[in-house]
Design a protein around this motif. Structure first.
Motif, PDB file in Angstrom:
ATOM      1  N   GLY A  63      22.664  21.850 -20.754  1.00  0.00           N
ATOM      2  CA  GLY A  63      21.222  21.639 -20.727  1.00  0.00           C
ATOM      3  C   GLY A  63      20.475  22.468 -19.707  1.00  0.00           C
ATOM      4  O   GLY A  63      19.290  22.217 -19.452  1.00  0.00           O
ATOM      5  N   ASN A  64      21.144  23.444 -19.112  1.00  0.00           N
ATOM      6  CA  ASN A  64      20.488  24.314 -18.146  1.00  0.00           C
ATOM      7  C   ASN A  64      19.976  25.581 -18.840  1.00  0.00           C
ATOM      8  O   ASN A  64      20.601  26.079 -19.788  1.00  0.00           O
ATOM      9  N   TYR A  65      18.841  26.086 -18.356  1.00  0.00           N
ATOM     10  CA  TYR A  65      18.321  27.316 -18.924  1.00  0.00           C
ATOM     11  C   TYR A  65      19.321  28.448 -18.726  1.00  0.00           C
ATOM     12  O   TYR A  65      19.927  28.585 -17.656  1.00  0.00           O
ATOM     13  N   THR A  66      19.485  29.271 -19.751  1.00  0.00           N
ATOM     14  CA  THR A  66      20.433  30.382 -19.657  1.00  0.00           C
ATOM     15  C   THR A  66      19.928  31.493 -18.749  1.00  0.00           C
ATOM     16  O   THR A  66      20.703  32.314 -18.278  1.00  0.00           O
ATOM     17  N   TYR A  67      18.649  31.557 -18.544  1.00  0.00           N
ATOM     18  CA  TYR A  67      18.102  32.461 -17.534  1.00  0.00           C
ATOM     19  C   TYR A  67      16.742  31.938 -17.088  1.00  0.00           C
ATOM     20  O   TYR A  67      16.101  31.164 -17.802  1.00  0.00           O
ATOM     21  N   ALA A  68      16.334  32.343 -15.897  1.00  0.00           N
ATOM     22  CA  ALA A  68      15.072  31.899 -15.325  1.00  0.00           C
ATOM     23  C   ALA A  68      14.060  33.029 -15.354  1.00  0.00           C
ATOM     24  O   ALA A  68      14.391  34.183 -15.088  1.00  0.00           O
ATOM     25  N   ILE A  69      12.848  32.677 -15.680  1.00  0.00           N
ATOM     26  CA  ILE A  69      11.783  33.675 -15.718  1.00  0.00           C
ATOM     27  C   ILE A  69      11.264  33.887 -14.294  1.00  0.00           C
ATOM     28  O   ILE A  69      10.788  32.955 -13.651  1.00  0.00           O
ATOM     29  N   HIS A  70      11.386  35.107 -13.829  1.00  0.00           N
ATOM     30  CA  HIS A  70      11.015  35.441 -12.465  1.00  0.00           C
ATOM     31  C   HIS A  70       9.535  35.803 -12.405  1.00  0.00           C
ATOM     32  O   HIS A  70       9.036  36.596 -13.211  1.00  0.00           O
ATOM     33  N   ALA A  71       8.816  35.241 -11.451  1.00  0.00           N
ATOM     34  CA  ALA A  71       7.374  35.457 -11.347  1.00  0.00           C
ATOM     35  C   ALA A  71       7.022  36.927 -11.214  1.00  0.00           C
ATOM     36  O   ALA A  71       6.008  37.384 -11.750  1.00  0.00           O
ATOM     37  N   SER A  72       7.837  37.689 -10.503  1.00  0.00           N
ATOM     38  CA  SER A  72       7.528  39.096 -10.273  1.00  0.00           C
ATOM     39  C   SER A  72       7.656  39.934 -11.529  1.00  0.00           C
ATOM     40  O   SER A  72       7.227  41.085 -11.554  1.00  0.00           O
ATOM     41  N   GLU A  73       8.240  39.363 -12.580  1.00  0.00           N
ATOM     42  CA  GLU A  73       8.409  40.092 -13.836  1.00  0.00           C
ATOM     43  C   GLU A  73       7.498  39.550 -14.940  1.00  0.00           C
ATOM     44  O   GLU A  73       7.680  39.882 -16.102  1.00  0.00           O
ATOM     45  N   PHE A  74       6.544  38.739 -14.564  1.00  0.00           N
ATOM     46  CA  PHE A  74       5.713  38.088 -15.569  1.00  0.00           C
ATOM     47  C   PHE A  74       4.251  38.454 -15.380  1.00  0.00           C
ATOM     48  O   PHE A  74       3.745  38.513 -14.265  1.00  0.00           O
ATOM     49  N   MET A  75       3.567  38.675 -16.483  1.00  0.00           N
ATOM     50  CA  MET A  75       2.144  38.987 -16.440  1.00  0.00           C
ATOM     51  C   MET A  75       1.434  38.275 -17.582  1.00  0.00           C
ATOM     52  O   MET A  75       2.032  37.965 -18.608  1.00  0.00           O
ATOM     53  N   LEU A  76       0.152  37.996 -17.371  1.00  0.00           N
ATOM     54  CA  LEU A  76      -0.654  37.507 -18.476  1.00  0.00           C
ATOM     55  C   LEU A  76      -0.942  38.679 -19.418  1.00  0.00           C
ATOM     56  O   LEU A  76      -1.136  39.806 -18.977  1.00  0.00           O
ATOM     57  N   SER A  77      -0.959  38.398 -20.693  1.00  0.00           N
ATOM     58  CA  SER A  77      -1.164  39.448 -21.680  1.00  0.00           C
ATOM     59  C   SER A  77      -2.614  39.920 -21.696  1.00  0.00           C
ATOM     60  O   SER A  77      -3.519  39.238 -21.206  1.00  0.00           O
ATOM     61  N   ASP A  78      -2.826  41.084 -22.296  1.00  0.00           N
ATOM     62  CA  ASP A  78      -4.184  41.596 -22.468  1.00  0.00           C
ATOM     63  C   ASP A  78      -5.046  40.582 -23.214  1.00  0.00           C
ATOM     64  O   ASP A  78      -6.218  40.372 -22.874  1.00  0.00           O
ATOM     65  N   ASP A  96      22.054  26.156 -22.059  1.00  0.00           N
ATOM     66  CA  ASP A  96      23.498  26.159 -22.296  1.00  0.00           C
ATOM     67  C   ASP A  96      23.955  24.757 -22.685  1.00  0.00           C
ATOM     68  O   ASP A  96      23.138  23.844 -22.867  1.00  0.00           O
ATOM     69  N   GLU A  97      25.263  24.570 -22.804  1.00  0.00           N
ATOM     70  CA  GLU A  97      25.812  23.291 -23.262  1.00  0.00           C
ATOM     71  C   GLU A  97      25.503  22.146 -22.310  1.00  0.00           C
ATOM     72  O   GLU A  97      25.485  20.980 -22.714  1.00  0.00           O
TER      73      GLU A  97
END
Length: 368
Positions: A293-308, A290-291
């Motif tokens: 300098g803060n991230y507009t959203y945070a990536i939550h660990a529980s919603e993240f996976m390594l790709s195939d 945002d203006e």
């Protein structure tokens, strides 16, 4: 559902807060996701070396083992129970070398090895250089569950097997005409086992159950003509078998000495475990600010996976390093995100996999 957020950065989804590092248990959503992969050995497995009848029998055996493990997982059973049931079926089939049909040592005896590991608590059990137990994987599990040790060997392991009431067989149970012919050719020509064996018949299974727990197991009859109590990678935790809920489950087959030197099973799991938080950080860097300098959203660990692709690349990289050392063979893997697959540097590998997403397949040759 678990998602790879790298594909969602153009959306307007907002996540409440940046999550700290999490375990695989934290990453699994409430859907009953499960996966399983199996193998029955790798090596010079070409179509011109296998008859149509053998091809059909091997595929049927792999299919039966895969179906047994899949049913347990589908019904909500544990990864440990699934891989145990799967490996027992493969141990009982003479197309492989893990029990019935085990290869012979230089002294024309049988020395079997096995191991098993629970990724939820890193408990493990292994047995090396044993005979007498019909199903070595049950002995490995008994070592894990009913002894204070991780590995037992030789006559001590045989004694423990009997004390635990595991089914025992006479030495001639393991023998098949094909394996007897193999050792006779080796002894008469005094050639290396590499000139007799064209494939490794070790068996193994890895799985993730619906609770997110991982398990891995491996069982083998060893190497034709082995001497002096040689032990390969199959009973060595970290080389031929490894499971950790934070990263993956691995079972290996191939030239055991090289798998031990590289610590293949643990190496793959360690690389996956280390890559995951780095991948989250890399993904976070791509999020708009945002203006202020803060991230507009945070990536939550529980919603993240390594790709195939990332998982496969890690496995392929380690197998490539194995090849650079001079070793050949392959591995099967399962991950906390539901992936199941293989990597091998040989002409073929007896293998199969199934997931809760509906995939179920078996294969033999490298071009399948």
């Amino acid at each position: 559902m678990i998602r790879n957020l790298l594909g969602l950065f153009g959306s307007t989804i907002l996540l409440s807060a940046m999550a700290p590092a999490a375990s695989a248990q934290d990453m699994i959503d409430e859907d009953a996701r499960w996966s399983i992969a199996i193998h029955g050995g790798a090596g010079t497995i070409n179509r011109d070396k296998i008859t149509p009848e053998q091809d059909k029998a091997i595929r049927a055996a792999l299919g039966s083992a895969l179906a047994a493990g899949s049913k347990i997982l589908k019904d909500g059973g544990s990864a440990m129970d699934a891989i145990t049931a799967t490996i027992i079926i493969l141990e009982n089939d003479p197309n492989f070398t893990a029990g019935k049909g085990a290869v012979f040592t230089w002294d024309k005896t049988n020395e079997l090895d096995s191991s098993i590991m629970d990724g939820s608590d890193l408990s493990a059990g292994a047995a090396a250089g044993i005979n007498g137990a019909k199903n070595p994987i049950l002995l490995a599990r008994a070592v894990k569950d009913k002894s204070p040790h991780v590995m037992l060997s030789g006559e001590g392991a045989n004694q423990f097997s009997r004390e635990q009431g595991l089914e025992q067989v006479s030495p001639d149970y393991y023998a098949t005409p094909y394996r007897l012919d193999q050792i006779e050719k080796l002894l008469s020509k005094e050639v290396s086992a590499a000139d007799v064996d064209y494939k490794y018949g070790t068996v193994g299974a890895v799985a993730m159950d619906s609770k997110g727990n991982m398990a891995a197991g491996t069982s083998t009859g060893g190497m034709t003509g082995k001497r002096w109590g040689r032990i390969g990678d199959s009973p060595v935790i970290g080389a031929g078998t490894y499971a950790d809920n934070r990263s993956c489950a691995i079972s290996a087959t191939g030239a055991g000495e090289y798998f031990i030197r590289l610590g293949v099973a643990h190496e793959i799991c360690a690389r996956i475990r280390m890559r995951w938080p780095v991948a989250i950080e890399e993904a976070q860097q791509t999020v708009p600010k945002d203006e202020e300098g803060n991230y507009t959203y945070a990536i939550h660990a529980s919603e993240f996976m390594l790709s195939d692709e990332e998982i496969q690349q890690i496995a392929d990289d380690v197998i490539a390093e194995l090849g650079e050392l001079g070793g050949d063979g392959g591995i099967i893997y399962a991950t906390p995100w539901g992936q199941a697959g293989y990597s091998f540097n040989t002409a073929g590998m007896y293998r199969g996999r199934a997931t809760s997403e509906g995939e179920a397949s078996v294969a033999i040759y490298g071009d399948e």
